[in-house]
Design a protein around this motif. Structure first.
Motif, mmCIF file in Angstrom:
data_model
loop_
_atom_site.group_PDB
_atom_site.id
_atom_site.type_symbol
_atom_site.label_atom_id
_atom_site.label_comp_id
_atom_site.label_asym_id
_atom_site.label_seq_id
_atom_site.Cartn_x
_atom_site.Cartn_y
_atom_site.Cartn_z
ATOM 1 N N VAL A 1 0.837 -1.196 0.000
ATOM 2 C CA VAL A 1 0.000 0.000 0.000
ATOM 3 C C VAL A 1 0.865 1.236 0.000
ATOM 4 C CG1 VAL A 1 -1.812 1.274 1.180
ATOM 5 C CG2 VAL A 1 -1.810 -1.229 1.226
ATOM 6 N N THR A 2 0.541 2.167 -0.912
ATOM 7 C CA THR A 2 1.121 3.505 -0.904
ATOM 8 C C THR A 2 0.012 4.470 -0.510
ATOM 9 O OG1 THR A 2 2.683 2.921 -2.659
ATOM 10 C CG2 THR A 2 2.267 5.287 -2.266
ATOM 11 N N ALA A 3 0.144 5.074 0.673
ATOM 12 C CA ALA A 3 -0.921 5.936 1.210
ATOM 13 C C ALA A 3 -0.601 7.393 0.927
ATOM 14 C CB ALA A 3 -1.081 5.714 2.715
ATOM 15 N N CYS A 4 -1.622 8.127 0.434
ATOM 16 C CA CYS A 4 -1.500 9.558 0.133
ATOM 17 C C CYS A 4 -2.648 10.314 0.806
ATOM 18 C CB CYS A 4 -1.541 9.802 -1.378
ATOM 19 S SG CYS A 4 -0.241 8.930 -2.283
ATOM 20 N N ALA A 5 -2.365 11.577 1.172
ATOM 21 C CA ALA A 5 -3.329 12.363 1.946
ATOM 22 C C ALA A 5 -4.235 13.210 1.076
ATOM 23 C CB ALA A 5 -2.598 13.264 2.952
ATOM 24 N N ASP A 6 -3.956 13.388 -0.215
ATOM 25 C CA ASP A 6 -4.831 14.188 -1.079
ATOM 26 C C ASP A 6 -4.619 13.776 -2.525
ATOM 27 O OD1 ASP A 6 -2.458 15.557 -1.988
ATOM 28 O OD2 ASP A 6 -2.617 16.885 -0.264
ATOM 29 N N GLY A 7 -5.420 14.387 -3.426
ATOM 30 C CA GLY A 7 -5.369 14.013 -4.831
ATOM 31 C C GLY A 7 -4.069 14.377 -5.508
ATOM 32 N N GLU A 8 -3.494 15.534 -5.176
ATOM 33 C CA GLU A 8 -2.228 15.925 -5.798
ATOM 34 C C GLU A 8 -1.120 14.939 -5.464
ATOM 35 O OE1 GLU A 8 -4.198 17.911 -4.158
ATOM 36 O OE2 GLU A 8 -4.615 19.728 -5.338
ATOM 37 N N GLU A 9 -1.081 14.502 -4.204
ATOM 38 C CA GLU A 9 -0.042 13.546 -3.789
ATOM 39 C C GLU A 9 -0.238 12.204 -4.482
ATOM 40 O OE1 GLU A 9 1.681 11.592 0.386
ATOM 41 O OE2 GLU A 9 0.304 13.315 0.424
ATOM 42 N N GLY A 10 -1.498 11.784 -4.652
ATOM 43 C CA GLY A 10 -1.753 10.528 -5.334
ATOM 44 C C GLY A 10 -1.366 10.596 -6.800
ATOM 45 N N LEU A 11 -1.676 11.721 -7.463
ATOM 46 C CA LEU A 11 -1.297 11.875 -8.874
ATOM 47 C C LEU A 11 0.211 11.898 -9.032
ATOM 48 C CD1 LEU A 11 -2.267 12.347 -11.762
ATOM 49 C CD2 LEU A 11 -2.337 14.795 -11.266
ATOM 50 N N ALA A 12 0.896 12.520 -8.063
ATOM 51 C CA ALA A 12 2.355 12.567 -8.133
ATOM 52 C C ALA A 12 2.948 11.167 -7.987
ATOM 53 C CB ALA A 12 2.883 13.488 -7.038
ATOM 54 N N ALA A 13 2.320 10.326 -7.146
ATOM 55 C CA ALA A 13 2.837 8.960 -6.980
ATOM 56 C C ALA A 13 2.780 8.176 -8.287
ATOM 57 C CB ALA A 13 2.035 8.242 -5.890
ATOM 58 N N VAL A 14 1.739 8.387 -9.077
ATOM 59 C CA VAL A 14 1.639 7.714 -10.379
ATOM 60 C C VAL A 14 2.598 8.335 -11.372
ATOM 61 C CG1 VAL A 14 0.089 7.194 -12.293
ATOM 62 C CG2 VAL A 14 -0.744 7.058 -9.949
ATOM 63 N N ALA A 15 2.698 9.682 -11.356
ATOM 64 C CA ALA A 15 3.573 10.364 -12.309
ATOM 65 C C ALA A 15 5.040 10.022 -12.076
ATOM 66 C CB ALA A 15 3.350 11.878 -12.217
ATOM 67 N N ASN A 16 5.401 9.683 -10.843
ATOM 68 C CA ASN A 16 6.798 9.356 -10.518
ATOM 69 C C ASN A 16 7.153 7.908 -10.829
ATOM 70 O OD1 ASN A 16 7.289 11.959 -9.628
ATOM 71 N ND2 ASN A 16 6.721 11.488 -7.495
ATOM 72 N N GLY A 17 6.296 7.234 -11.572
ATOM 73 C CA GLY A 17 6.623 5.890 -12.029
ATOM 74 C C GLY A 17 6.061 4.778 -11.181
ATOM 75 N N GLY A 18 5.148 5.082 -10.269
ATOM 76 C CA GLY A 18 4.574 4.038 -9.440
ATOM 77 C C GLY A 18 3.748 3.067 -10.261
ATOM 78 N N ALA A 19 4.023 1.790 -10.095
ATOM 79 C CA ALA A 19 3.286 0.753 -10.832
ATOM 80 C C ALA A 19 2.207 0.196 -9.903
ATOM 81 C CB ALA A 19 4.228 -0.339 -11.307
ATOM 82 N N PHE A 20 1.001 0.627 -10.092
ATOM 83 C CA PHE A 20 -0.098 0.249 -9.206
ATOM 84 C C PHE A 20 -1.094 -0.631 -9.955
ATOM 85 C CE2 PHE A 20 1.379 4.414 -7.644
ATOM 86 C CZ PHE A 20 1.767 4.039 -6.360
ATOM 87 N N ASP A 21 -1.676 -1.565 -9.188
ATOM 88 C CA ASP A 21 -2.701 -2.439 -9.756
ATOM 89 C C ASP A 21 -4.108 -1.881 -9.567
ATOM 90 O OD1 ASP A 21 -0.895 -4.595 -10.539
ATOM 91 O OD2 ASP A 21 -0.650 -4.908 -8.381
ATOM 92 N N ILE A 22 -4.308 -1.007 -8.593
ATOM 93 C CA ILE A 22 -5.634 -0.437 -8.313
ATOM 94 C C ILE A 22 -5.469 0.853 -7.534
ATOM 95 C CG2 ILE A 22 -5.906 -1.734 -6.148
ATOM 96 C CD1 ILE A 22 -8.901 -1.916 -6.758
ATOM 97 N N VAL A 23 -6.417 1.770 -7.724
ATOM 98 C CA VAL A 23 -6.460 3.022 -6.970
ATOM 99 C C VAL A 23 -7.690 2.973 -6.063
ATOM 100 C CG1 VAL A 23 -6.665 5.530 -7.073
ATOM 101 C CG2 VAL A 23 -5.313 4.312 -8.801
ATOM 102 N N VAL A 24 -7.480 3.131 -4.766
ATOM 103 C CA VAL A 24 -8.569 3.209 -3.783
ATOM 104 C C VAL A 24 -8.577 4.633 -3.251
ATOM 105 C CG1 VAL A 24 -9.527 2.297 -1.644
ATOM 106 C CG2 VAL A 24 -8.255 0.777 -3.180
ATOM 107 N N SER A 25 -9.662 5.382 -3.535
ATOM 108 C CA SER A 25 -9.660 6.818 -3.258
ATOM 109 C C SER A 25 -10.974 7.263 -2.654
ATOM 110 C CB SER A 25 -9.390 7.612 -4.545
ATOM 111 O OG SER A 25 -9.551 8.998 -4.331
ATOM 112 N N ASP A 26 -10.878 8.283 -1.781
ATOM 113 C CA ASP A 26 -12.069 8.985 -1.317
ATOM 114 C C ASP A 26 -12.576 9.869 -2.454
ATOM 115 O OD1 ASP A 26 -14.067 9.881 0.284
ATOM 116 O OD2 ASP A 26 -12.841 11.256 1.458
ATOM 117 N N VAL A 27 -13.823 10.297 -2.368
ATOM 118 C CA VAL A 27 -14.417 11.136 -3.423
ATOM 119 C C VAL A 27 -14.191 12.614 -3.143
ATOM 120 C CG1 VAL A 27 -16.534 11.763 -4.625
ATOM 121 C CG2 VAL A 27 -16.115 9.383 -4.001
ATOM 122 N N VAL A 28 -14.625 13.065 -1.960
ATOM 123 C CA VAL A 28 -14.548 14.483 -1.613
ATOM 124 C C VAL A 28 -13.288 14.714 -0.802
ATOM 125 C CG1 VAL A 28 -15.700 16.388 -0.455
ATOM 126 C CG2 VAL A 28 -17.054 14.653 -1.620
#
Length: 816
Positions: free
Chosen positions: A723-750
């Motif tokens: 699990v890679t845990a992020c506190a907001d949407g910008e941090e989550g997008l950065a994790a993918v942009a930095n080359g993170g190879a993820f099988d699924i995204v589990v995210s809050d809506v608001v």
């Protein structure tokens, strides 16, 4: 012909021979002539009486009167604009004129006409009155499409009073502005002119629409002149002292007092398409109300002005300079709520105590100041909660009258304002409830998840195990309460299915019998050919149980606690809805759930409030386990939210006391019939895709709530995920942009900043096939409508450790 004529002669001959033979036999047998003579005399008397009786009878066939010639009756009752029909005691139509056939058809007999239910009830009542009292009448009977109105009268007729004669006279829609325009050109205008008052009807654009003959004479010099279409202001002029004259007369004429009576509001009440501001302009000679010396004679002009104001459909009243009421016409009395009461001394007596001073001060000010006008909001004594607009205008040259008051009957407008305010309040409270429930779901997710993780480290019998279970159970109860808040705010996560309403009632019937007890009788009835509905079966069960529990409490609070609860399902077609004439329910087919009790009914003052949140008349703490507690006021508001979110409608009304049935309350739930493709037998989903998932995988977890993020991270790590845990949407997008190879995204809506859907769309640009699992306390259907993202999955909050682990495994298993 000869044989027929001679047959009576033969009969008479045979009869005479028989009598002679009988007499001779008696004479020979007795040997006495006196006895034979007495017998012969008796026979003669008997035959004479029979002949007299035969002559008294009417001739053969006279008892069967010739049938009436109804064509003559039709010709007699043929009247333009009036429908006439004659029915017998069997309610069969025996005669009708042409207007009746055109309006209702020759195959329909009153009162059974193709009209809506209120009209049919009025006609049935009229028929009963006519048969009982000899005559009956009804007003305002409308056709089903609302294009015609009739005044109806029924009278008993016939020698045996075995017929009813019905008359339907058409009623035209009231257009008082048009009527006033015609009246000014007729006797009313001539009457005003003889009294020294010239009148004209002027549109909002200042153009004359109609004028009295006297006005035309003074303005154009010709009583027959047509002033319609001319500018009203161009017909008048003013001098340096602001005195008003007719332009044609100039200063040679007498100065005029101009009284402006706006008709806009009243016209709009009766004709919504009417002009915004037609006005009645009254020009009164300055000499009216003055004696020969030029001094005012007090009330010289008042009777004439009272006659004028009494003929107008506006609510108008007059006061003197000291503020005493002189006169009020009928519309003013009706709007002020004193139609059947004596006129008070001062206008301030009509309003509540807080408004007495301002009204009295304004009337005195306008009575002694210049001729001007204003409006002020006041509250009448009879309607202290609904402000109305009181118009005040100073007038001059009308004798004692110094102030003209105007008041419009705003009952309907007030009712509409109250409905809009109620709907706005319900919407605001619903939004607040939804927001509170969403935030509370985050807290409950953390509590329930933490309890699950603690239970993994404890076994039954440990000192803390029971306490943790108690915390978890209470958290689930709190989660049920948030679901009720979401149901009220129409944001609950529903899982609708296509189902038959009787099946849901059957499922919950056994529970209801235990809840109601032995003293309350439960009756269930279903119509045939009910259409399917699309709704969440669990939520429909909650609707039925909540309504039944409320009915039980109402019946237990009366007498010995016994009563009868009936649950019925009805089939309502589009035609039935059209006949109802409802402005709320769209035309269509519905399956209706009706829950009716014998608990005495709902107080009228509570009928408009029962669906409001936190409104209750129960004692605190009464209720049913698993349902909204009685006394919290969430039971019916939850029912309302579930029904509205399911696309239906709910109504409450009272059933009066009738023979064999006690008074009670009735709730009717209208659910639209489902017309889509019917679901077939579910395909065998042989083995759940998740069963093929061997575990493991890279998970990007994005959640702004620290407690929820920590619980979800620990749950997924225990299930074998990285699990890679992020506190907001910008941090989550950065994790993918930095080359993170993820099988699924589990995210809050608001989330603050970039929310979950925006982050998911940005990630999909780089990873189009990456599945996304959204976590939210809001309704799933609402999110799916607002978020247009393919391969999107959803898990409602609050969730347990096992639920989120299983959900992620199922998604990854189906993706592989």
């Amino acid at each position: 012909m000869i044989e027929g004529a001679t047959q009576p002669i033969r009969l008479y001959g045979i009869l005479a021979a028989a009598i002679a033979l009988s007499t001779a036999a008696i004479w020979l047998a007795s040997g006495e002539g006196l006895t034979a003579t007495a017998f012969l005399g008796g026979i003669a008397v008997f035959l004479g009486a029979g002949l007299a009786f035969a002559r008294m009878r009417p001739p053969a066939g006279s008892e069967d009167l010739a049938p009436p010639d109804w064509s003559v009756t039709v010709a007699a009752i043929e009247r333009p604009g009036v429908a006439v029909a004659i029915v017998d005691r069997a309610n069969r139509l025996v005669c009708a004129n042409g207007a009746y056939s055109d309006w209702f058809g020759a195959g329909n007999a009153p009162p059974n006409l193709p009209l809506d239910r209120p009209a049919l009830e009025a006609l049935a009542r009229t028929a009963r009155e006519a048969w009982r009292d000899g005559a009956g009448a009804a007003e305002g009977i409308e056709s089903a499409d609302g294009t015609r109105r009739w005044a109806v009268r029924a009278e008993r007729a016939g020698r045996g009073e075995d017929y009813l004669v019905w008359r339907f006279e058409g009623q035209a829609e009231e257009d008082f502005v048009a009527d006033l325009a015609r009246a000014l050109g007729g006797p009313l205008g001539r009457l005003l002119s003889r009294s020294g008052v010239e009148a004209a009807l002027v549109g909002a654009d200042g153009i004359v629409r109609s004028a009295a003959a006297g006005f035309s004479t003074r303005a154009a010099g010709d009583a027959a002149a047509t002033l319609a279409g001319q500018d009203f202001a161009s017909l008048l002029r003013a001098d340096e002292r602001d005195r008003i004259f007719f332009a044609r007369e100039g200063r040679r004429g007498s100065p005029q007092t101009l009284i402006h009576v706006p008709l806009g509001e009243a016209a709009a009440d009766r004709a919504p398409d009417a002009d915004a501001g037609p006005s009645l302009m009254l020009l009164v000679d300055a000499g009216v109300g003055l004696g020969g010396s030029g001094e005012q004679t007090g009330s010289a002009a008042t009777p004439q002005l009272e006659a004028l104001l009494g003929a107008l459909p506006l609510g108008l009243a007059m006061t003197d300079r000291d503020g005493r009421l002189l006169f009020a016409n009928r519309p003013f009395r009706r709007a002020a709520g004193i139609e059947d009461k004596p006129l008070p001394q001062f206008p301030s007596d009509l309003v509540v105590r807080e408004d007495k001073g301002p009204v009295a001060d304004a009337v005195r000010r306008f009575g002694k100041g210049p001729a001007s006008a204003t409006d002020m909001a006041v509250r009448l004594r009879g309607q202290p909660d609904d402000p109305v607009s009181l118009g005040i205008a100073g007038v001059r040259g009308l004798g004692e009258a110094a102030v003209l008051l105007s008041l419009v009957d705003s009952t309907e407008e007030t009712r509409l304002k109250r409905q809009v305010a109620q709907a706005t309040k319900m919407q605001a409270v619903g939004q607040l409830a939804g927001g509170v429930a969403h935030d509370f779901n985050n807290v409950l997710t953390a509590i329930i998840g933490t309890c699950d993780l603690m239970l993994l480290r404890h076994t039954p019998g440990d000192s803390d195990y029971d306490d943790i279970q108690q915390i978890r159970a209470n958290s689930n109860r709190a989660a049920a309460l948030t679901r009720q808040l979401l149901a009220f705010s129409r944001q609950q996560t529903l899982r609708p299915e296509v189902l038959q309403l009787p099946d849901v009632v059957s499922e919950v019937s056994q529970l209801l019998r235990r809840l109601l007890g032995e003293k309350i009788e439960l009756k269930v009835h279903h119509d045939r050919e009910l259409g399917p509905v699309r709704a969440d079966p669990q939520q429909l069960e909650q609707v039925i149980v909540n309504l039944a529990v409320n009915a039980r409490d109402a019946m237990q609070s009366r007498g010995d606690g016994s009563g009868k609860l009936s649950i019925a399902t009805r089939r309502v077609t589009a035609r039935d809805v059209r006949k109802m004439g409802s402005e709320i329910i769209p035309e269509g087919d519905y399956t209706v759930l009706v829950v009716q009790d014998s608990g005495g009914g709902i107080p009228p003052e509570h009928l408009t409030k029962i669906f409001e949140p936190f409104f209750t008349t129960k004692q605190q703490g009464r209720g049913v386990q698993g349902m909204a507690l009685g006394g919290t006021g969430l039971g019916l508001s939850t029912v309302y939210g579930i029904v509205k979110q399911s696309g239906g409608f709910i109504f409450a009304d009272n059933i009066p006391d009738t023979a064999g049935a006690k008074a009670g309350a009735r709730f009717s739930v209208y659910l639209p019939v489902y017309r889509g493709e019917m679901p077939g037998t579910p395909k065998a989903v042989e083995a759940a895709p998740a069963a093929e998932w061997s575990g493991g995988g890279q998970v990007l977890l994005v959640e702004d709530e620290d407690m929820v993020r920590a619980v979800a991270e620990r749950a997924l790590v225990r299930a074998g995920y990285t699990v890679t845990a992020c506190a907001d949407g910008e941090e989550g997008l950065a994790a993918v942009a930095n080359g993170g190879a993820f099988d699924i995204v589990v995210s809050d809506v608001v989330m603050p900043g970039m929310d979950g859907p925006a982050m998911a769309r940005a990630i999909r640009k780089a990873r189009p096939a990456l599945p996304v699992l959204f976590m939210s306390g809001y309704a799933e259907e609402q999110l799916r409508n607002d978020i247009d993202i393919a391969d999107m999955h959803f898990i409602p909050k609050p969730f347990s450790v096992k639920q989120i682990s299983d959900k992620v495994g199922a998604i990854l298993g189906s993706a592989r």
